[in-house]
Write an enzyme that holds these catalytic residues in place. Sequence first.
Site, PDB file in Angstrom:
ATOM      1  N   PHE A  31      -8.946   3.032  -6.217  1.00 22.57           N
ATOM      2  CA  PHE A  31      -9.323   3.950  -7.300  1.00 22.57           C
ATOM      3  C   PHE A  31     -10.732   3.668  -7.819  1.00 22.57           C
ATOM      4  O   PHE A  31     -11.342   4.520  -8.462  1.00 22.57           O
ATOM      5  CB  PHE A  31      -8.318   3.869  -8.463  1.00 22.57           C
ATOM      6  CG  PHE A  31      -8.585   2.789  -9.461  1.00 22.57           C
ATOM      7  CD1 PHE A  31      -8.129   1.498  -9.281  1.00 22.57           C
ATOM      8  CD2 PHE A  31      -9.322   3.063 -10.607  1.00 22.57           C
ATOM      9  CE1 PHE A  31      -8.390   0.509 -10.200  1.00 22.57           C
ATOM     10  CE2 PHE A  31      -9.592   2.081 -11.538  1.00 22.57           C
ATOM     11  CZ  PHE A  31      -9.122   0.791 -11.336  1.00 22.57           C
ATOM     12  N   LYS A  32     -11.262   2.497  -7.526  1.00 21.02           N
ATOM     13  CA  LYS A  32     -12.584   2.154  -8.051  1.00 21.02           C
ATOM     14  C   LYS A  32     -13.669   3.102  -7.546  1.00 21.02           C
ATOM     15  O   LYS A  32     -14.686   3.290  -8.207  1.00 21.02           O
ATOM     16  CB  LYS A  32     -12.907   0.699  -7.731  1.00 21.02           C
ATOM     17  CG  LYS A  32     -11.984  -0.229  -8.510  1.00 21.02           C
ATOM     18  CD  LYS A  32     -12.276  -1.681  -8.307  1.00 21.02           C
ATOM     19  CE  LYS A  32     -11.448  -2.539  -9.242  1.00 21.02           C
ATOM     20  NZ  LYS A  32      -9.993  -2.539  -8.899  1.00 21.02           N
TER      21      LYS A  32
END
Length: 459
Positions: free
Chosen positions: A94-95
């Site tokens: 998700f980064k």
Amino acid sequence: MLAGLARDGGLYLPAEWPQFSKAEIAGLKGLPYVELAFRIMRPFVGDAFDEAAFRRLIGEAYASFETPEVAPLKPLGDSGLHLLELFHGPTLAFKDVALQLLGRMLDHTLTARRRHATIVGATSGDTGSAAIEAVRDRKTIDIFMLFPKGRVSEVQRRQMTTVLAPNVHNIAVQGTFDDCQDLAKACFNDLAFRDRHALTAVNSINFARVMAQIVYYFWAALKLGAPERPVAFTVPSGNFGNVYAGYAARQMGLPISHFVVGTNSNDILARFFESGTMTMTDVVPTFSPSMDIQISSNFERLLFDLYDRNGVTLADAMTAFRSTGTLKVGANALAGVRALFDAGRVDDPGTLAAIADCRRRFGETIDPHTAVGYVVAQQHRRDPAIPMVVLATAHPAKFPDAVEKATGVRPPLPGRLGDLMDRAERVDGLRNDVDELKSMIDQRRAMAVAPATRSKVRT
Ligand SMILES: *Cc1c(COP(=O)(O)O)cnc(C)c1O
């Protein structure tokens, strides 16, 4: 955005949260992700970016995702649980959602100001590759990424070291992740060095990352009936950046009933929400390494509100925490956070069981971080009528060993990373010595001005 951390060691926050009325939120329904992102983030950037440029940067950032939806939302049968898949970016975690945008915002700003910045960061895995992918090949930025030699997974290491762009410097440190973090911090604490290289941080304390993460809370809630219907979120947490972005969305007017904070055996957050006391302990390695943390750096942002937004008392409390290893909030503050946050922990056997269970019941293969969320979400459904969104923070192929152990099936890497294991790597070794690191950075930057030799390539 450029500074990352404030000079006095504090974290940046907006003086006030932009507000979205019920009618305004209703007006966001059905927008494509990129347009929604523009509307939600616009109030934060003010006139630092002109509208057309900001729209373009957002469009480019999310064009790097595998799906135009950016963050697909999948129901798990009719359980009322939904997976919000945040892992379709270039590095499968998700980064990317925040860093793909932050990299472009930095480059745009530095180009306009004719400046160069140097990112120094430490990673135990996912942050490193996401940050590197976000700034690779940019002329305005050099990135030095420290990781503990031999202590990141092969997929994670290769996602960093196979990026051969000239502005990317991967450094395998003889030490632990904490050693890497201390080395990076020491560079920032040397103000002359910091200024000489215009050091900047892209770890999760950079507010621009929080800002970009707020968007997908709106995205998911709108799909599930907001603003008329409230939604709950479960977030597998480490540094508390992701769940804090959800808290910010709620402060901005999004109807979120409550949050569930999931941790692995490194459960400092879960213990805090149970007792109101934060106590440091040693970190133990788990199947969900991106949540193996001792102190959640973004938690200070929530504490700011618990200390009635009094920066002086908070700074004193944080100083005391660093020296004593303990921080305790009062009963009123604890009651306040408990109304909004539930928390729970899942150990390694529980994580594997959850991966198997989700696959058996719903046919979905989840990664070990998401699995932690999957378990605690079911333990904390306060109201079965309220949909519960579990943030799916990594692609299962990023953690193939744990997934294979749980399901007997090794998840394949998606197409664009299919040849990762065959790509050439470039990496430098470093002793756990800050002077050695600083002279390496000095030399590389001098070399960039007058290019000479490159560091070793191994295949
Ligand atoms: C970074 C990370 C987390 C933890 O997120 P925080 O914002 O640090 O709480 C969880 N899962 C994965 C896969 C991550 O990469």
